[in-house]
Design a protein around this motif. Structure first.
Motif, short mmCIF file in Angstrom:
data_model
loop_
_atom_site.label_atom_id
_atom_site.label_comp_id
_atom_site.label_asym_id
_atom_site.label_seq_id
_atom_site.Cartn_x
_atom_site.Cartn_y
_atom_site.Cartn_z
N ASP A 31 0.77 -1.11 -0.02
CA ASP A 31 0.11 0.10 0.00
C ASP A 31 0.90 1.10 -0.01
N TYR A 32 1.97 0.99 -0.12
CA TYR A 32 2.90 2.29 -0.04
C TYR A 32 2.61 3.20 -1.48
N PRO A 33 2.87 4.36 -1.63
CA PRO A 33 2.76 4.98 -3.21
C PRO A 33 3.73 4.36 -3.97
N LEU A 34 3.53 4.39 -5.09
CA LEU A 34 4.36 3.93 -6.21
C LEU A 34 4.66 5.21 -7.07
N HIS A 35 6.01 5.18 -7.42
CA HIS A 35 6.54 6.06 -8.66
C HIS A 35 6.60 5.17 -9.73
N ILE A 36 5.95 5.48 -10.70
CA ILE A 36 6.09 4.57 -11.81
C ILE A 36 6.91 5.32 -13.25
N ALA A 88 3.05 1.82 -21.52
CA ALA A 88 3.04 1.35 -20.02
C ALA A 88 2.31 2.01 -19.06
N LEU A 89 2.65 3.38 -18.87
CA LEU A 89 1.95 4.12 -17.97
C LEU A 89 0.61 4.39 -18.09
N GLY A 90 0.21 4.76 -19.36
CA GLY A 90 -1.09 4.89 -19.71
C GLY A 90 -2.17 3.57 -19.22
N ILE A 91 -1.29 2.32 -19.58
CA ILE A 91 -2.18 1.10 -19.01
C ILE A 91 -2.10 1.15 -17.36
N LEU A 92 -1.20 1.33 -16.79
CA LEU A 92 -0.98 1.56 -15.43
C LEU A 92 -2.02 2.47 -14.75
N LEU A 93 -1.93 3.68 -15.19
CA LEU A 93 -2.67 4.75 -14.80
C LEU A 93 -4.32 4.34 -14.83
N PHE A 94 -4.78 3.93 -15.94
CA PHE A 94 -5.88 3.52 -16.31
C PHE A 94 -6.35 2.52 -15.20
N GLU A 95 -5.56 1.61 -14.91
CA GLU A 95 -5.89 0.89 -13.98
C GLU A 95 -5.66 1.32 -12.36
N GLY A 96 -5.49 2.60 -12.35
CA GLY A 96 -5.46 3.10 -10.94
C GLY A 96 -4.09 2.91 -10.22
N ILE A 97 -3.15 2.48 -11.00
CA ILE A 97 -1.93 2.36 -10.25
C ILE A 97 -0.68 3.46 -10.73
N GLY A 98 -0.44 3.98 -9.61
CA GLY A 98 0.85 4.85 -9.89
C GLY A 98 0.38 6.46 -8.95
N ASP A 99 1.20 6.82 -8.36
CA ASP A 99 0.88 8.05 -7.35
C ASP A 99 1.77 9.23 -8.12
N THR A 100 3.19 8.83 -8.44
CA THR A 100 3.92 9.89 -9.23
C THR A 100 4.41 9.11 -10.16
N PHE A 101 4.91 9.90 -11.35
CA PHE A 101 5.42 9.31 -12.61
C PHE A 101 6.55 10.22 -13.25
N ARG A 102 7.49 9.75 -14.08
CA ARG A 102 8.56 10.44 -14.69
C ARG A 102 8.37 9.94 -16.15
N ILE A 103 8.28 10.74 -17.11
CA ILE A 103 8.40 10.03 -18.77
C ILE A 103 10.02 10.19 -19.07
N SER A 104 10.58 9.18 -18.86
CA SER A 104 12.20 9.26 -19.16
C SER A 104 12.62 9.24 -20.64
N LEU A 105 13.14 10.42 -21.03
CA LEU A 105 13.61 10.76 -22.38
C LEU A 105 14.85 11.28 -22.78
N THR A 106 15.58 10.63 -23.68
CA THR A 106 16.69 11.22 -23.95
C THR A 106 16.56 12.47 -24.53
N ARG A 107 16.40 13.59 -23.92
CA ARG A 107 15.84 14.94 -24.44
C ARG A 107 15.72 15.78 -23.13
N ASP A 108 15.72 17.06 -23.76
CA ASP A 108 15.45 18.18 -22.75
C ASP A 108 14.58 17.86 -21.74
N PRO A 109 14.69 17.76 -20.46
CA PRO A 109 13.78 17.29 -19.53
C PRO A 109 12.22 18.20 -19.47
#
Length: 359
Positions: free
Chosen positions: A198-203, A221-242
């Motif tokens: 039950d700890y918060p998840l960073h996805i 990946a994150l769209g599926i998880l968030l749609f299922e109600g999973i995830g409290d924080t997230f980062r989109i990791s890109l080899t790009r300007d953050p």
């Protein structure tokens, strides 16, 4: 309707995470943390784009000490990212980090972990237990094998074993992440982890790639998880300007109707009827929209014939023609202008509407 899983609520600085609080979008700087001025400049750009939590790499003591100066000049919470050296975790907390990200298994043993946890207690800073597919303990890899969509137990056990070690030290202000560079392994792993804690998840999907590949892999990946109600924080990791990570992150939340930040852009993909440089036009409009806060719906269309009709739900839109173009509102023509005057006039009207919408 998305039914989000209720997790334990923690706070990173003044930003709540978990429970019923909004899902937060975060990023990580790619500057040299020891260069506080450059790092602050990048964080301020990220703040303007909507970043809500920032993480910085701490490779040495100089970087840990720079956190104090960085913290004094930014407004969003700062997480220190630590690998291998427990002293850097303690020093980061002493210099103002509001949370730390560690893999407890690589800090050098129970005594060093205990010192880190004691520092987190003193500074009231949460700990993110972060496990990646490439950093799993050898004994777990031998037992379960390398994580796959069909068998992600090594990731799960690594995270939960490390969480248990921290809990035994009397600390439970914890957030967990178990990242993989494989989309399906990420989904399977977080599904199982969500069932077991039950700890918060960073996805997130780690090492996702450049703008196109990284956006696609992360969004799936994150769209599926968030749609299922999973995830409290997230980062989109890109080899790009953050900043691009934040833009993609909020568009992902918007597409799922979870959160909206700023105007929504509707633009056509162009066709043979287009007689204007729509790519440049859309890019400039999108750049301006990143600085706005209202929930306007804005359209950039390629031709005058179809533009207002296809985007009639837009609050305001622009459509190009041959040397001319129109500005329209809710499908009705507002102004017709020469092409050279179109963009400046459109942006002026757009800014007026944005200001009025925020009153």
């Amino acid at each position: 309707m998305i039914q989000r899983k209720q997790t334990k609520k923690i706070c990173i600085g003044d930003t709540p995470v978990g429970g019923e609080t909004p899902i937060t979008v975060q990023s990580m700087t790619n500057t040299d943390t020891r260069d506080a001025a450059a790092t602050v400049r990048q964080i301020k750009g990220l703040e303007e784009a909507g970043c809500e939590i920032i993480r910085v790499a701490v490779p040495d003591m100089e970087a840990a000490q720079a956190i104090r100066s960085i913290r004094e000049q930014i407004t969003i919470p700062l997480i220190a990212d630590i690998h291998f050296d427990s002293r850097l975790a303690v020093a980061s907390l002493e210099h103002g980090a509001q949370a730390i990200r560690i893999n407890p298994g690589n800090l050098g043993g129970p005594e060093k972990l205990a010192r880190v946890v004691d520092a987190a207690k003193r500074h009231k800073a949460p700990i993110r237990v972060g496990v990646n597919s490439g950093s799993i303990e050898k004994d777990l890899l031998a037992k379960y094998g390398y994580p796959t969509p069909e068998n992600c137990q090594a990731l799960i056990e690594s995270a939960l074993t490390n969480v248990a070690a921290i809990e035994k030290l009397g600390f439970d202000e914890i957030k967990i992440s178990i990242k993989s560079s494989d989309t399906l392994t990420t989904v399977a792993g977080y599904r199982e982890l969500s069932r077991r804690t039950d700890y918060p998840l960073h996805i997130g999907v780690t090492e996702a790639g450049g703008l196109i590949a990284g956006t696609v892999k992360s969004s799936v990946a994150l769209g599926i998880l968030l749609f299922e109600g999973i995830g409290d924080t997230f980062r989109i990791s890109l080899t790009r300007d953050p900043v691009e990570e934040i833009r993609v992150g909020f568009e992902l939340l918007r597409s799922l109707r979870i959160r909206e930040r700023g105007p929504e852009l509707i633009s056509c993909p162009t066709c043979g009827r287009t007689r204007i440089d729509l790519f440049s036009l859309a890019e400039e409009v999108e750049r301006v929209l990143q600085t706005m806060q209202s929930n306007l719906k804005v359209a950039v269309m390629g031709c005058v014939v179809n533009g207002p009709g296809e985007a009639k739900e837009a609050d305001i839109g622009v459509a190009g023609g041959h040397g001319t173009g129109i500005i329209f509102k809710k499908g009705v023509v507002f102004k017709k202008l020469p092409e050279a005057e179109l963009l400046p006039a459109f942006l002026e009207e757009l800014r007026k509407m944005d200001a009025e919408a925020q009153l």
